[in-house]
Write a protein that holds these residues in place. Structure first.
Motif, mmCIF file in Angstrom:
data_model
loop_
_atom_site.group_PDB
_atom_site.id
_atom_site.type_symbol
_atom_site.label_atom_id
_atom_site.label_comp_id
_atom_site.label_asym_id
_atom_site.label_seq_id
_atom_site.Cartn_x
_atom_site.Cartn_y
_atom_site.Cartn_z
ATOM 1 N N UNK A 171 25.650 66.087 42.513
ATOM 2 C CA UNK A 171 25.667 64.807 41.716
ATOM 3 C C UNK A 171 24.841 64.868 40.515
ATOM 4 N N UNK A 172 25.531 64.318 39.328
ATOM 5 C CA UNK A 172 24.701 64.062 37.904
ATOM 6 C C UNK A 172 23.706 62.924 38.269
ATOM 7 N N UNK A 173 22.423 63.301 38.551
ATOM 8 C CA UNK A 173 21.464 62.246 38.337
ATOM 9 C C UNK A 173 20.930 61.820 37.171
ATOM 10 N N UNK A 174 20.903 62.883 36.324
ATOM 11 C CA UNK A 174 20.257 62.580 35.043
ATOM 12 C C UNK A 174 20.453 61.363 34.308
ATOM 13 N N UNK A 175 22.066 61.086 34.431
ATOM 14 C CA UNK A 175 22.554 59.848 33.687
ATOM 15 C C UNK A 175 22.651 58.659 34.477
ATOM 16 N N UNK A 176 22.272 58.799 35.816
ATOM 17 C CA UNK A 176 22.502 57.623 36.459
ATOM 18 C C UNK A 176 21.319 56.416 36.241
ATOM 19 N N UNK A 177 20.998 55.421 37.158
ATOM 20 C CA UNK A 177 21.767 55.007 38.308
ATOM 21 C C UNK A 177 23.373 54.770 37.860
ATOM 22 N N UNK A 178 23.878 55.069 38.857
ATOM 23 C CA UNK A 178 25.362 54.404 38.580
ATOM 24 C C UNK A 178 25.997 53.171 39.687
ATOM 25 N N UNK A 179 26.688 52.330 39.109
ATOM 26 C CA UNK A 179 26.985 51.068 40.177
ATOM 27 C C UNK A 179 27.904 51.747 41.092
ATOM 28 N N UNK A 180 27.682 51.107 42.260
ATOM 29 C CA UNK A 180 28.597 51.395 43.257
ATOM 30 C C UNK A 180 29.816 50.478 43.192
ATOM 31 N N UNK A 181 30.870 51.018 43.818
ATOM 32 C CA UNK A 181 32.251 50.537 44.179
ATOM 33 C C UNK A 181 32.671 50.540 45.615
ATOM 34 N N UNK A 182 32.967 49.654 46.147
ATOM 35 C CA UNK A 182 33.392 49.621 47.641
ATOM 36 C C UNK A 182 34.857 49.679 47.555
ATOM 37 N N UNK A 183 35.552 50.724 48.111
ATOM 38 C CA UNK A 183 36.852 50.470 47.929
ATOM 39 C C UNK A 183 37.590 50.604 49.421
ATOM 40 N N UNK A 184 38.279 49.579 49.322
ATOM 41 C CA UNK A 184 39.108 49.323 50.726
ATOM 42 C C UNK A 184 40.480 49.466 50.634
ATOM 43 N N UNK A 185 41.308 50.625 51.141
ATOM 44 C CA UNK A 185 42.476 50.494 50.987
ATOM 45 C C UNK A 185 43.541 49.503 51.751
ATOM 46 N N UNK A 186 44.641 49.616 51.336
ATOM 47 C CA UNK A 186 45.749 48.801 52.042
ATOM 48 C C UNK A 186 46.178 49.663 53.422
ATOM 49 N N UNK A 187 47.171 48.599 53.829
ATOM 50 C CA UNK A 187 47.928 49.263 54.851
ATOM 51 C C UNK A 187 48.590 50.725 54.626
ATOM 52 N N UNK A 188 48.759 51.328 55.548
ATOM 53 C CA UNK A 188 49.612 52.419 55.657
ATOM 54 C C UNK A 188 49.136 53.889 55.077
#
Length: 140
Positions: free
Chosen positions: A64-81
């Motif tokens: 990971x590129x820690x020098x330019x962080x912190x980075x905001x998190x995104x929770x991704x929840x996929x759809x059906x199928x």
């Protein structure tokens, strides 16, 4: 009444200039990791996770590129199928713009249990927060 058509015309000509395609990558290289963790909560199951993050090099399991962080998190929840990796282009795009995308996999196949899926997403958020607090973990 003439103001509305003029406003709509202005908006439709201005929007394409501001639009951004998933192919338009951001300034960060993107690393990808797959992992699992045990969820002792209501689902009492093992959760599959796929992460996209700003990295020092493109590819799987890169640093990971820690020098330019912190980075905001995104929770991704996929759809059906469709499992999370079907959305790789979108999640890679987000990570290239400085987000850490954590995606939860579905254990149930085509007949998804929505309540359990939501519980798995909640467990993933707590897992990611716990890992991010650990200086030895790559999410820190």
């Amino acid at each position: 009444m003439r103001l509305l058509p003029a406003l709509l015309s202005l908006l439709t000509t201005a929007l394409p200039a501001a639009a951004q395609l998933p192919e338009d990558t951001g300034p960060h290289l993107v690393g990808i990791r797959s992992t699992t963790f045990s969820n002792p909560g209501p689902g009492d199951n093992t959760i599959q996770v796929r992460l996209w993050y700003p990295a020092l090099a493109e590819g799987d399991d890169t640093q990971p590129d820690t020098a330019n962080g912190p980075y905001p998190p995104v929770l991704f929840m996929h759809g059906y199928f469709a499992p999370p990796w079907f959305y790789g282009l979108l999640n890679r795009h987000l990570a290239s713009h400085g987000f850490v995308v954590v995606a939860v996999g579905n254990q149930d196949g085509l007949l998804m249990n929505i309540v359990r899926f939501a519980q798995d997403g909640q467990a993933l958020v707590h897992w990611a927060e716990t890992q991010a607090a650990d200086p030895a973990h790559y999410l820190h």
